[in-house]
Design a protein around this motif. Structure first.
Motif, PDB file in Angstrom:
ATOM      1  N   ALA A  29       0.815  -1.219   0.000  1.00  0.00           N
ATOM      2  CA  ALA A  29       0.000   0.000   0.000  1.00  0.00           C
ATOM      3  C   ALA A  29       0.846   1.266   0.000  1.00  0.00           C
ATOM      4  O   ALA A  29       0.303   2.373  -0.056  1.00  0.00           O
ATOM      5  N   SER A  30       2.141   1.137   0.052  1.00  0.00           N
ATOM      6  CA  SER A  30       3.007   2.319   0.066  1.00  0.00           C
ATOM      7  C   SER A  30       2.863   3.110  -1.224  1.00  0.00           C
ATOM      8  O   SER A  30       2.831   2.539  -2.313  1.00  0.00           O
ATOM      9  N   ASP A  31       2.786   4.435  -1.064  1.00  0.00           N
ATOM     10  CA  ASP A  31       2.533   5.309  -2.203  1.00  0.00           C
ATOM     11  C   ASP A  31       3.746   6.123  -2.624  1.00  0.00           C
ATOM     12  O   ASP A  31       3.746   6.737  -3.681  1.00  0.00           O
ATOM     13  N   TYR A  32       4.729   6.148  -1.772  1.00  0.00           N
ATOM     14  CA  TYR A  32       5.825   7.102  -1.988  1.00  0.00           C
ATOM     15  C   TYR A  32       7.098   6.470  -1.481  1.00  0.00           C
ATOM     16  O   TYR A  32       7.106   5.853  -0.407  1.00  0.00           O
ATOM     17  N   PHE A  33       8.155   6.644  -2.237  1.00  0.00           N
ATOM     18  CA  PHE A  33       9.430   6.010  -1.905  1.00  0.00           C
ATOM     19  C   PHE A  33      10.543   7.038  -2.029  1.00  0.00           C
ATOM     20  O   PHE A  33      10.536   7.878  -2.931  1.00  0.00           O
ATOM     21  N   ILE A  34      11.489   6.952  -1.103  1.00  0.00           N
ATOM     22  CA  ILE A  34      12.598   7.896  -1.093  1.00  0.00           C
ATOM     23  C   ILE A  34      13.892   7.131  -0.914  1.00  0.00           C
ATOM     24  O   ILE A  34      13.945   6.144  -0.180  1.00  0.00           O
ATOM     25  N   TRP A  35      14.915   7.613  -1.565  1.00  0.00           N
ATOM     26  CA  TRP A  35      16.264   7.136  -1.291  1.00  0.00           C
ATOM     27  C   TRP A  35      16.997   8.223  -0.507  1.00  0.00           C
ATOM     28  O   TRP A  35      16.989   9.395  -0.881  1.00  0.00           O
TER      29      TRP A  35
END
Lengths: 110, 115
Positions: A29-35
């Motif tokens: 369900a994760s909508d946003y990802f960051i490195w």
């Protein structure tokens, strides 16, 4: 070179080579990802982000790829430099809070 | 010019003591966070405050008490310190309470060592 997984492996590459750091996230369900990049003795620093409606995003020398089918995220660094040596974290979020993976240490050999 | 600052940078103390870590952000952000990073570099959120209101409180012992006197400050007070509290604690801030699409800016960290 490549690394896989949410434990803390070390990826060692030669200066000038391309690096690929992989991350398997857990929440479909994760909508946003960051490195994030964390240099020794410092706090995490934002590198690049991507929303779930995209599968690729490019920045300066960095590209993030998102494969939602297999819940996989990767960070590609072109022409890796000594200053890229750090621990790299992927982080995912739904609406509550960022959840960080455990990171990959990138070592750049001169 | 420092966006998110923490004091102290290093903290060495005995078991059983009470200590505080201070955090300040000058970014005008509404939301601030505390994270704990263990020896294996695993980063885990502890608390989140939005405009002085607690919005996230993960499973953290009640010996840990965050305090936000205003939206630019979020301090962490720890009572009866234990060996397992040894870690690096990071403060962070973001423009709004929704983590979605919001970058978080991290402070330099406070390395706490409990002897």
């Amino acid at each position: 070179g490549e690394s896989v997984g949410l434990h803390l492996p070390t990826l060692s590459v030669q200066e000038g080579d391309n690096s690929i750091i992989n991350c398997a996230y857990s929440n479909s369900a994760s909508d946003y990802f960051i490195w994030y990049k964390q240099e020794s003795g410092k706090g995490p620093q934002f590198i690049i982000d991507i929303r779930s409606n995209m599968d690729k995003r490019q920045g300066q020398r960095v590209t993030v790829l998102l494969n939602k089918t297999v819940k996989h995220l990767s960070l590609q660094i072109a022409a890796t430099q000594p200053g890229d040596s750090a621990v790299y974290f992927c982080a995912e979020t739904g609406r509550r809070a960022l959840t960080f993976g455990s990171g990959t240490r990138l070592q750049v050999q001169p | 010019d420092t966006a998110v600052s923490q004091t102290p940078k290093y903290l060495v103390t005995q078991m059983g003591n009470d200590k505080s870590i201070k955090c300040e952000q000058n970014l005008g952000h509404d939301t601030m966070y505390w994270y704990k990073q263990d020896s294996k570099k695993f980063l885990k959120i502890m608390f989140s405050y939005n405009n002085k209101e607690l919005i996230i409180n993960e499973t953290v012992p009640n010996r840990f008490s965050p305090k936000s006197p205003d939206k630019a400050h979020l301090n962490l007070h720890i009572n009866s310190l234990e060996l397992g509290d040894s870690a690096v604690y990071f403060c962070a801030s973001s423009p709004s309470r929704e983590p979605l699409y919001n970058e978080q800016f991290f402070g330099p960290g406070t390395r706490l060592t409990v002897l």
